[in-house]
Design a protein around this motif. Structure first.
Motif, short mmCIF file in Angstrom:
data_model
loop_
_atom_site.label_atom_id
_atom_site.label_comp_id
_atom_site.label_asym_id
_atom_site.label_seq_id
_atom_site.Cartn_x
_atom_site.Cartn_y
_atom_site.Cartn_z
N ALA A 440 31.02 39.41 18.69
CA ALA A 440 29.59 39.31 19.43
C ALA A 440 29.94 39.62 20.87
N TYR A 441 30.97 38.71 21.27
CA TYR A 441 31.23 38.69 22.76
C TYR A 441 31.65 39.87 23.30
N ILE A 442 32.58 40.52 22.72
CA ILE A 442 33.45 41.67 23.11
C ILE A 442 32.66 42.90 23.25
N GLY A 443 31.33 43.13 22.43
CA GLY A 443 30.42 44.27 22.59
C GLY A 443 29.54 44.04 23.62
N GLN A 444 29.39 42.92 24.40
CA GLN A 444 28.30 42.82 25.47
C GLN A 444 28.53 43.66 26.56
N PRO A 445 27.21 43.93 27.35
CA PRO A 445 27.39 44.72 28.52
C PRO A 445 28.21 43.77 29.29
N GLY A 446 29.00 44.33 30.16
CA GLY A 446 29.81 43.28 31.20
C GLY A 446 31.29 42.82 30.45
N VAL A 447 31.21 43.01 29.14
CA VAL A 447 32.37 42.66 28.50
C VAL A 447 33.11 43.81 27.83
N VAL A 448 32.44 44.63 27.09
CA VAL A 448 32.80 45.97 26.62
C VAL A 448 33.62 46.58 27.61
N PHE A 449 34.86 47.16 27.19
CA PHE A 449 35.74 47.68 28.08
C PHE A 449 35.43 48.73 28.80
N ASP A 450 35.71 48.60 30.28
CA ASP A 450 34.97 49.59 31.25
C ASP A 450 36.09 50.45 31.76
N LYS A 451 37.38 50.06 31.48
CA LYS A 451 38.42 50.80 31.94
C LYS A 451 38.71 50.50 33.28
N THR A 452 38.38 49.35 33.94
CA THR A 452 38.70 48.94 35.30
C THR A 452 39.63 47.80 35.42
N ALA A 453 40.51 47.71 36.44
CA ALA A 453 41.20 46.62 36.66
C ALA A 453 40.55 45.55 37.13
N LYS A 454 39.32 45.69 37.74
CA LYS A 454 38.48 44.61 38.23
C LYS A 454 38.02 43.66 36.85
N GLN A 455 37.78 44.54 35.95
CA GLN A 455 37.15 43.67 34.68
C GLN A 455 38.36 42.99 33.94
N VAL A 456 39.47 43.47 33.90
CA VAL A 456 40.77 42.93 33.44
C VAL A 456 41.27 41.85 34.19
N LEU A 457 40.82 41.92 35.22
CA LEU A 457 41.49 40.60 36.31
C LEU A 457 40.36 39.58 36.19
N GLU A 458 39.12 39.96 36.19
CA GLU A 458 37.82 38.80 36.06
C GLU A 458 38.21 38.32 34.73
N GLN A 459 38.33 38.95 33.61
CA GLN A 459 38.53 38.03 32.35
C GLN A 459 39.73 37.48 32.48
N LYS A 460 41.10 37.79 32.86
CA LYS A 460 41.94 37.11 33.13
C LYS A 460 41.68 35.75 34.04
N TRP A 461 41.08 35.87 35.06
CA TRP A 461 40.48 34.68 36.00
C TRP A 461 39.76 33.58 35.08
N ILE A 462 38.96 34.25 34.28
CA ILE A 462 37.87 33.22 33.40
C ILE A 462 39.14 32.55 32.35
N ALA A 463 39.78 33.37 31.71
CA ALA A 463 41.15 32.72 30.73
C ALA A 463 41.93 31.73 31.55
N SER A 464 42.03 31.57 32.76
CA SER A 464 42.99 30.76 33.41
C SER A 464 42.59 29.46 33.66
N TRP A 465 41.30 29.12 33.22
CA TRP A 465 40.71 27.70 33.18
C TRP A 465 41.76 26.67 32.98
N THR A 466 41.89 25.69 34.01
CA THR A 466 42.69 24.61 33.81
C THR A 466 44.29 25.21 34.37
N ALA A 467 44.51 26.29 34.38
CA ALA A 467 45.65 27.02 34.89
C ALA A 467 45.59 28.18 35.81
N ALA A 468 44.66 27.72 36.98
CA ALA A 468 44.19 28.51 37.91
C ALA A 468 45.28 29.15 38.80
N THR A 469 46.19 28.72 39.10
CA THR A 469 47.35 28.99 40.00
C THR A 469 47.73 30.36 39.81
#
Length: 547
Positions: A440-469
Motif C-alpha cells: 500500500a505504501y509504495i504505490g502512494q503519491p510521493g512514494v512511487v518511484f519518480d526517478k530522482t535522487a531527491k526522493q531516494v535521499l529523502e527515503q534514506k533520511w527517513i530510514a536512518s531514524w536513530t542512526a541519523a549520522t
C-alpha cells in the motif's frame, strides 16, 4: 641490647635490598593477577571495541545529529541539539580510545594467526576512522596509534589529509573482505558470544565490510567520481567476491542488555527514573510532517499521538480555554499571534523554534520540567532500557539499497534504480515491524518511484531514524533532504563538521593549526574562522554543497 635489636632489623633490610636490587625492575612491577598486552586473548578485547563503537554511533544518531537532520528536537537543554551551539570543544578522545584497543586486538590476532579476528578488526578500524574523518576532516591517522614507540611525530601526530584517510579506509575494507572469505570452520579462535554484532559469523562480517565499501565509495562520489564509480560497479558486478547486506536480518546491529546506564538504550526512563531525558526529546516537525504527507506507517512506531490536541474555535466566546472531550478548546483571542499546530494526532516540534522551545503550541507549563501535552512524545518503547527495536544500527540493508539506487541514477552499473529504491523502502519498513504495509505504501503519491535522487535521499533520511549520522553526511554531500535552519539556530544554515577540540589545538598546536588552515572559510564561519562547524572540509570543498 638496644644495639643488638637495631642491628637485627637493619641487616635483614639491607640483605633484602641487595637481593631485590639485582632483579629487573620490570619483573618486580609485574601484576600476578593481570594480563599484559603481549599475552592478551583477542576475544577479551573484542567485546569492548564492538560495544563502545556501537554506543558512540547511536549516541550521535539519536542525540545531537538527530537534531541537525531534524529527526528530533529537544524542548529543554536544547541549544546543542536544536541550535548547533556546540562551542569549540568536541572531543574525539573516545574514538581514539576504541582505536587503541582495536590496534591491540589486531596485533594479537596477527601473532596468533586468527584471521577472522584480523578481518573484524580491520572493519572496525575502517568504521571508526571513517567516522572521525567524516565528522572533523583531516585527522591523525598514519601515526595516530603509535604512541611512544617513536619520536615526537607519534606523540604529537600529524593530521593526515582527509582524502588519504578515505583511501586507507577503503584499502583496509578490501583486505577485510579477503580475510573474511573462508567458511567459519576454517578459522581459529572464534568465540561466538563475544561477537555482539554477528555471533562469530564471518560471512555476515564480510557483507558488512563490503557494504561499508559502498558507503565510502558513495561518500567520494562528488570529489572522486571515477574512483567511486569503478568501486561500486566492481562490487555489484562481482557478487560472489563482494557479498553485501541485502536483507534487514543482516543489518549490523547491537542490542542493549539494559542493566545499567553503561549498557542501556540512551535517554531511557528506567535508569533515569525521573524520565527527564526521555521527556525532553520530541519528534521534529520536519520529519513528522513528511511522514504524514506520505501516510507513512513508521510514524506510529516512532511517536505517540498528542495527549491533548488543540482546537481553535473562531465561534467560541472570547477568553475560552477549556478541555472538552480530551481536547483543549481555544478562542482566537487566546491564540493571538502564536504559532499553533492543531493536528489531532501527531505534532512535531519545529526545528530551532525559539530559546524556549518548551513553550511551543501553547504549552501551559513551559520550562525545564515541562510536560507538553500538545506535542508528540516519542513512542513509549523509547522509555525502556532495552527492547527488540532498541538497537544501535551501524549499517543496514536499507542504506545499501539506497546507495545503489543513487548510483544507478548517476548512470553507473549498480542495478535497476527503481528496484533498489523499492528494496530500500521495504527493508526499512520490515526493520520497524510494518513490512505488511509495503504494498500500500509504495504505490502512494510521493512514494512511487519518480526517478530522482531527491526522493531516494529523502527515503534514506527517513530510514536512518536513530542512526541519523549518515543522513547528515548525505545532506552535506547532496543538499537532500532540503533542510532549513530554524529562527533560533546559531547560523542561517546547517553545520557541516565538528570543531577541533581546544586541547588538540593547544597541545598538538602545529599539526592542528595546519589542518585548520586547509579548511575552507565560508560566509557562515564568522568569528570561529577556520575551526568552525561551518568551514568546509576537503570532501565538500568546490562542490557547492550543501549550501
Amino acid at each position: 641490647m638496644k644495639k643488638l635489636i637495631k642491628n637485627s632489623i637493619i641487616f635483614p633490610l639491607l640483605l633484602t635490598t641487595l637481593i631485590f636490587s639485582c632483579k629487573d625492575l620490570t619483573e618486580l612491577n609485574e601484576n600476578p593477577n593481570g594480563v599484559g598486552p603481549e599475552s592478551v586473548n583477542p576475544n577479551l578485547v573484542m567485546p569492548t571495541i564492538l560495544t563502545e563503537a556501537a554506543k558512540s554511533y547511536v549516541n550521535l544518531g539519536y542525540q545531537d545529529i538527530a537534531g541537525v537532520v531534524q529527526h528530533t528536537q529537544k524542548d529543554a537543554w536544547s541549544s546543542g541539539h536544536n541550535d548547533y551551539d556546540w562551542g569549540g570543544n568536541q572531543s574525539w578522545n573516545g574514538y581514539y580510545d576504541i582505536l587503541r584497543n582495536n590496534e591491540l586486538f589486531y596485533s594479537r590476532s596477527v601473532e596468533l594467526n586468527f584471521e577472522f579476528h584480523q578481518g573484524v578488526s580491520l572493519v572496525m578500524k575502517s568504521f571508526v576512522f571513517g567516522l572521525i574523518t567524516d565528522l572533523w576532516g583531516d585527522a591523525p591517522y598514519t601515526n595516530a596509534l603509535k604512541g611512544e614507540t617513536g619520536g615526537t611525530e607519534n606523540i604529537l601526530p600529524a593530521f593526515d589529509p582527509q582524502e588519504q584517510i578515505y583511501a586507507g579506509v577503503i584499502a583496509d575494507l578490501e583486505k577485510a573482505n579477503t580475510l573474511l572469505s573462508k567458511p567459519k570452520a576454517d578459522y581459529e579462535g572464534i568465540v561466538d558470544n563475544v561477537d555482539v554484532y554477528y555471533g562469530g559469523d564471518p560471512t555476515k562480517w564480510r557483507k558488512m565490510a563490503n557494504s561499508l565499501l559502498l558507503r565510502y565509495y558513495m561518500r567520494l562520489s562528488s570529489k572522486k567520481p571515477d574512483i567511486a564509480k569503478a568501486g561500486i560497479e566492481k562490487i555489484v558486478a562481482n557478487a560472489a567476491q563482494y557479498p553485501i547486506i541485502t536483507a534487514s536480518a543482516e543489518d549490523a546491529t547491537m542490542a542493549f542488555p539494559g542493566n545499567s546506564e553503561a549498557d542501556a538504550w540512551p535517554a531511557n526512563a528506567v535508569i533515569d527514573a525521573s524520565g527527564s531525558n526521555y521527556r525532553r526529546i520530541k519528534m521534529a516537525a520536519t520529519l513528522v510532517e513528511k511522514l504524514q504527507v506520505l501516510k507513512d506507517p513508521r510514524l506510529g512506531i516512532w511517536a505517540n499521538k498528542v495527549e491533548i490536541p488543540l482546537v481553535v474555535d473562531p465561534t467560541a466566546p472570547a477568553g475560552t480555554d477549556k478541555i472538552v472531550d480530551g481536547k483543549r478548546i481555544l478562542s482566537t483571542d487566546k491564540v493571538k499571534n502564536a504559532v499553533v499546530d492543531t493536528d489531532p494526532e501527531y505534532v512535531g516540534l519545529p526545528p530551532s523554534f525559539s530559546a524556549l522551545p518548551s513553550a511551543y503550541n501553547l504549552n501551559p507549563t513551559p520550562g525545564q520540567t515541562s510536560f507538553n501535552p500538545h506535542v508528540s512524545f516519542l513512542n513509549n518503547i523509547y522509555k525502556a532500557a532495552k527492547g527488540p527495536l532498541l538497537k544501535a544500527r551501524l549499517i543496514s540493508a536499507a542504506e545499501v539499497h539506497f546507495i545503489l539506487a543513487e548510483a544507478s541514477l548517476k548512470g553507473w552499473a549498480a542495478g535497476v534504480a527503481k528496484d533498489q529504491y523499492e528494496a530500500g523502502v521495504k527493508a526499512s519498513l520490515e526493520t520497524w515491524t510494518v513490512g505488511g504495509n509495503y504494498s500500500a505504501y509504495i504505490g502512494q503519491p510521493g512514494v512511487v518511484f519518480d526517478k530522482t535522487a531527491k526522493q531516494v535521499l529523502e527515503q534514506k533520511w527517513i530510514a536512518s531514524w536513530t542512526a541519523a549520522t549518515e543522513a547528515w553526511f548525505d545532506f552535506r554531500r547532496t543538499g537532500f533532504p532540503e533542510l532549513k535552519a530554524g529562527p533560533a539556530a546559531k547560523r542561517e544554515v546547517l553545520p557541516v563538521r565538528f570543531y577541533y577540540m581546544q586541547d588538540e589545538l593547544r597541545i598538538n598546536k602545529t599539526n592542528a593549526e595546519s589542518a585548520v588552515s586547509k579548511l575552507e572559510i565560508t560566509n557562515y564561519s564568522q568569528a570561529d574562522k577556520g575551526n568552525s562547524a561551518w568551514s568546509k572540509q576537503w570532501l565538500v570543498q568546490g562542490t557547492g554543497k550543501p549550501w
